[in-house]
Motif scaffolding. Structure first.
Motif, PDB file in Angstrom:
ATOM      1  N   ASP A 208       0.831  -1.206   0.000  1.00  0.00           N
ATOM      2  CA  ASP A 208       0.000   0.000   0.000  1.00  0.00           C
ATOM      3  C   ASP A 208       0.865   1.254   0.000  1.00  0.00           C
ATOM      4  N   LYS A 209       0.314   2.288  -0.618  1.00  0.00           N
ATOM      5  CA  LYS A 209       1.077   3.542  -0.765  1.00  0.00           C
ATOM      6  C   LYS A 209       1.243   4.277   0.560  1.00  0.00           C
ATOM      7  N   THR A 210       0.329   4.021   1.493  1.00  0.00           N
ATOM      8  CA  THR A 210       0.414   4.731   2.783  1.00  0.00           C
ATOM      9  C   THR A 210       1.549   4.184   3.662  1.00  0.00           C
ATOM     10  N   GLY A 211       2.077   3.012   3.311  1.00  0.00           N
ATOM     11  CA  GLY A 211       3.240   2.495   4.052  1.00  0.00           C
ATOM     12  C   GLY A 211       2.899   1.683   5.288  1.00  0.00           C
ATOM     13  N   ILE A 212       1.620   1.293   5.428  1.00  0.00           N
ATOM     14  CA  ILE A 212       1.249   0.507   6.616  1.00  0.00           C
ATOM     15  C   ILE A 212       1.902  -0.883   6.557  1.00  0.00           C
ATOM     16  N   THR A 213       1.847  -1.503   5.356  1.00  0.00           N
ATOM     17  CA  THR A 213       2.440  -2.842   5.232  1.00  0.00           C
ATOM     18  C   THR A 213       3.957  -2.769   5.406  1.00  0.00           C
ATOM     19  N   GLU A 214       4.541  -1.686   4.916  1.00  0.00           N
ATOM     20  CA  GLU A 214       5.989  -1.489   5.106  1.00  0.00           C
ATOM     21  C   GLU A 214       6.322  -1.446   6.604  1.00  0.00           C
ATOM     22  N   ALA A 215       5.535  -0.671   7.357  1.00  0.00           N
ATOM     23  CA  ALA A 215       5.784  -0.566   8.802  1.00  0.00           C
ATOM     24  C   ALA A 215       5.582  -1.916   9.484  1.00  0.00           C
ATOM     25  N   PHE A 216       4.587  -2.684   8.996  1.00  0.00           N
ATOM     26  CA  PHE A 216       4.297  -4.017   9.544  1.00  0.00           C
ATOM     27  C   PHE A 216       5.491  -4.941   9.311  1.00  0.00           C
ATOM     28  N   ASN A 217       5.998  -4.931   8.083  1.00  0.00           N
ATOM     29  CA  ASN A 217       7.150  -5.768   7.737  1.00  0.00           C
ATOM     30  C   ASN A 217       8.366  -5.370   8.588  1.00  0.00           C
ATOM     31  N   LYS A 218       8.572  -4.061   8.731  1.00  0.00           N
ATOM     32  CA  LYS A 218       9.739  -3.587   9.479  1.00  0.00           C
ATOM     33  C   LYS A 218       9.580  -3.750  10.992  1.00  0.00           C
ATOM     34  N   ASN A 219       8.341  -4.058  11.434  1.00  0.00           N
ATOM     35  CA  ASN A 219       8.147  -4.192  12.880  1.00  0.00           C
ATOM     36  C   ASN A 219       8.990  -5.323  13.463  1.00  0.00           C
ATOM     37  N   ILE A 220       9.354  -6.275  12.605  1.00  0.00           N
ATOM     38  CA  ILE A 220      10.203  -7.355  13.139  1.00  0.00           C
ATOM     39  C   ILE A 220      11.577  -6.801  13.518  1.00  0.00           C
ATOM     40  N   LEU A 221      12.077  -5.845  12.732  1.00  0.00           N
ATOM     41  CA  LEU A 221      13.366  -5.208  13.076  1.00  0.00           C
ATOM     42  C   LEU A 221      13.195  -4.367  14.344  1.00  0.00           C
ATOM     43  N   ALA A 222      12.056  -3.655  14.406  1.00  0.00           N
ATOM     44  CA  ALA A 222      11.799  -2.815  15.588  1.00  0.00           C
ATOM     45  C   ALA A 222      11.738  -3.689  16.844  1.00  0.00           C
ATOM     46  N   ARG A 223      11.136  -4.880  16.718  1.00  0.00           N
ATOM     47  CA  ARG A 223      11.066  -5.785  17.875  1.00  0.00           C
ATOM     48  C   ARG A 223      12.453  -6.264  18.283  1.00  0.00           C
ATOM     49  N   ILE A 224      13.286  -6.575  17.290  1.00  0.00           N
ATOM     50  CA  ILE A 224      14.653  -7.030  17.620  1.00  0.00           C
ATOM     51  C   ILE A 224      15.399  -5.899  18.336  1.00  0.00           C
ATOM     52  N   ASN A 225      15.192  -4.676  17.850  1.00  0.00           N
ATOM     53  CA  ASN A 225      15.828  -3.528  18.523  1.00  0.00           C
ATOM     54  C   ASN A 225      15.371  -3.434  19.977  1.00  0.00           C
ATOM     55  N   LYS A 226      14.056  -3.507  20.161  1.00  0.00           N
ATOM     56  CA  LYS A 226      13.478  -3.318  21.503  1.00  0.00           C
ATOM     57  C   LYS A 226      13.816  -4.472  22.445  1.00  0.00           C
ATOM     58  N   GLU A 227      13.647  -5.695  21.923  1.00  0.00           N
ATOM     59  CA  GLU A 227      13.678  -6.859  22.815  1.00  0.00           C
ATOM     60  C   GLU A 227      15.048  -7.515  22.919  1.00  0.00           C
ATOM     61  N   MET A 228      15.950  -7.208  21.940  1.00  0.00           N
ATOM     62  CA  MET A 228      17.250  -7.885  21.960  1.00  0.00           C
ATOM     63  C   MET A 228      18.410  -6.900  21.894  1.00  0.00           C
ATOM     64  N   GLY A 229      18.089  -5.619  22.082  1.00  0.00           N
ATOM     65  CA  GLY A 229      19.162  -4.619  22.022  1.00  0.00           C
ATOM     66  C   GLY A 229      19.793  -4.514  20.638  1.00  0.00           C
ATOM     67  N   GLY A 230      18.974  -4.585  19.599  1.00  0.00           N
ATOM     68  CA  GLY A 230      19.485  -4.413  18.230  1.00  0.00           C
ATOM     69  C   GLY A 230      19.580  -2.947  17.860  1.00  0.00           C
ATOM     70  N   ASN A 231      20.329  -2.674  16.801  1.00  0.00           N
ATOM     71  CA  ASN A 231      20.380  -1.269  16.345  1.00  0.00           C
ATOM     72  C   ASN A 231      20.090  -1.145  14.842  1.00  0.00           C
ATOM     73  N   PHE A 232      19.090  -1.893  14.362  1.00  0.00           N
ATOM     74  CA  PHE A 232      18.643  -1.748  12.972  1.00  0.00           C
ATOM     75  C   PHE A 232      18.136  -0.325  12.753  1.00  0.00           C
ATOM     76  N   GLU A 233      18.592   0.318  11.680  1.00  0.00           N
ATOM     77  CA  GLU A 233      18.037   1.605  11.237  1.00  0.00           C
ATOM     78  C   GLU A 233      16.944   1.277  10.234  1.00  0.00           C
ATOM     79  N   LEU A 234      15.696   1.467  10.624  1.00  0.00           N
ATOM     80  CA  LEU A 234      14.594   1.014   9.779  1.00  0.00           C
ATOM     81  C   LEU A 234      14.583   1.690   8.401  1.00  0.00           C
ATOM     82  N   ASP A 235      15.043   2.945   8.372  1.00  0.00           N
ATOM     83  CA  ASP A 235      15.049   3.669   7.086  1.00  0.00           C
ATOM     84  C   ASP A 235      16.089   3.133   6.109  1.00  0.00           C
ATOM     85  N   ASN A 236      16.988   2.309   6.600  1.00  0.00           N
ATOM     86  CA  ASN A 236      18.004   1.725   5.717  1.00  0.00           C
ATOM     87  C   ASN A 236      17.502   0.487   4.980  1.00  0.00           C
TER      88      ASN A 236
END
Ligand code: AVI
Length: 321
Positions: A208-236
């Motif tokens: 979708d053009k609004t980027g909701i699915t993109e944010a959903f897909n990237k949420n796995i990186l966000a979870r790794i950052n939050k829960e495992m001390g990761g430093n994924f830059e989502l915009d990369n």
């Protein structure tokens, strides 16, 4: 220093470790779902591009009489299990209709997300207080044990939303085979299958053009950052969707926009990603009758009946042992 694989704090940690060490890299879509991911998925289901929800809603609404008759069978009490219940929005059509028809049943929603179950339980108490609800937190695979060990009641298993499509065919066969083993003769499985259709319609639903699915897909990186001390830059990372109309497989990727190094503290892991290297995150399989018949045959499930929407974009199949 690399992690000693016996010391993972959770299966999530272990799968992240194994997936990011693999070639090509992969992460499992079952980890999209935390509080943020649940909300994003609800937003996806409300998007005009994500036709699946509206189609299944229309099927349940227009065929609720026949479906309730099927579930009622000989009139004996049954347990209505739902795998991956989420917000239960579509299921409420059936729950209301079962109550209206005086059917005796209890509702056992199963979900990996405790947050989703809590919200579902609360909304049911408010909207349809007559429903007896017994939520179960766990994965689809844990849930098979619960289904198998349940009391002597008849069972009806709901698996809506084309959730089966998030499994590769061999996994789906294994899962359906185990599901078959956990039910008895006279029990029913009611399952949603998104159908093959114009490939553009499918691509639009997952991009979708609004980027909701993109944010959903990237949420796995966000979870790794939050829960495992990761430093994924989502915009990369780029959200990338492909669909193969021959096999009916839609695949989601996160593509690294540049060469980068990411560290995940609790895994003691440093990952190097090349420019344009991929992390495969999800498959969303689309079906036709031949594929569903093949799946059923593999595990010796009998096809009872099927329901479809006007455009034949989506089908609910009913199976028995
Ligand atoms: C939950 N599952 C069936 C959804 C699907 O269509 O594969 C998850 C989803 N992924 C991106 N959009 C929706």
């Amino acid at each position: 220093m690399q992690k000693n694989p016996t010391t993972f704090a959770s299966i999530f940690e272990q799968e992240v470790y194994e997936g990011l060490m693999a070639h090509p890299k992969r992460l499992s879509s079952k980890y999209f779902y935390d509080e943020v991911g649940d909300k994003l998925f609800q937003d996806i289901m409300a998007m005009p591009e994500y036709y699946l929800t509206d189609c299944e809603f229309a099927i349940l609404e227009s065929h609720k009489d026949e479906i309730v008759d099927l579930f009622k069978a000989d009139g004996s009490a049954f347990s209505l299990f739902e795998l991956g219940a989420g917000d239960g929005k579509k299921t409420k059509i059936l729950l209301r209709h079962l109550i209206k028809n005086g059917v005796t049943f209890d509702y056992r929603p199963i979900d990996i997300s405790q947050n989703a179950l809590d919200q579902l339980e609360q909304s049911l108490h408010e909207e349809i207080p007559e429903v007896e609800i017994n939520p179960i937190q766990g994965t689809y695979f844990d849930s098979l044990r619960d289904i198998g060990n349940s009391n002597g009641r008849r069972k009806v298993i709901l698996f809506l939303g084309s959730n089966i499509g998030n499994l590769l065919h061999p996994q789906a066969v294994e899962f359906l085979g185990n599901l078959r083993s956990s039910i008895n003769h006279g029990d029913l499985i009611f399952m949603g299958f998104d159908q093959k259709k114009n490939p553009q319609t499918i691509l639009d639903a997952y991009n979708d053009k609004t980027g909701i699915t993109e944010a959903f897909n990237k949420n796995i990186l966000a979870r790794i950052n939050k829960e495992m001390g990761g430093n994924f830059e989502l915009d990369n990372f780029l959200h990338w969707e492909v669909y193969d109309p021959e096999t009916g497989t839609a695949k989601s990727y996160l593509v690294s926009k540049k060469a980068q190094t990411v560290t995940i503290e609790s895994l003691g892991l440093e990952i190097r990603l090349r420019e344009w290297e991929t992390i495969h995150t999800e498959i969303s399989q689309k079906y036709d009758d031949a594929i569903v018949e093949w799946l059923a045959k593999q595990v010796n499930l009998k096809m009872v009946t099927q329901f479809s929407d006007d455009r034949q974009w989506y089908k609910n199949h009913v199976f028995k042992k």
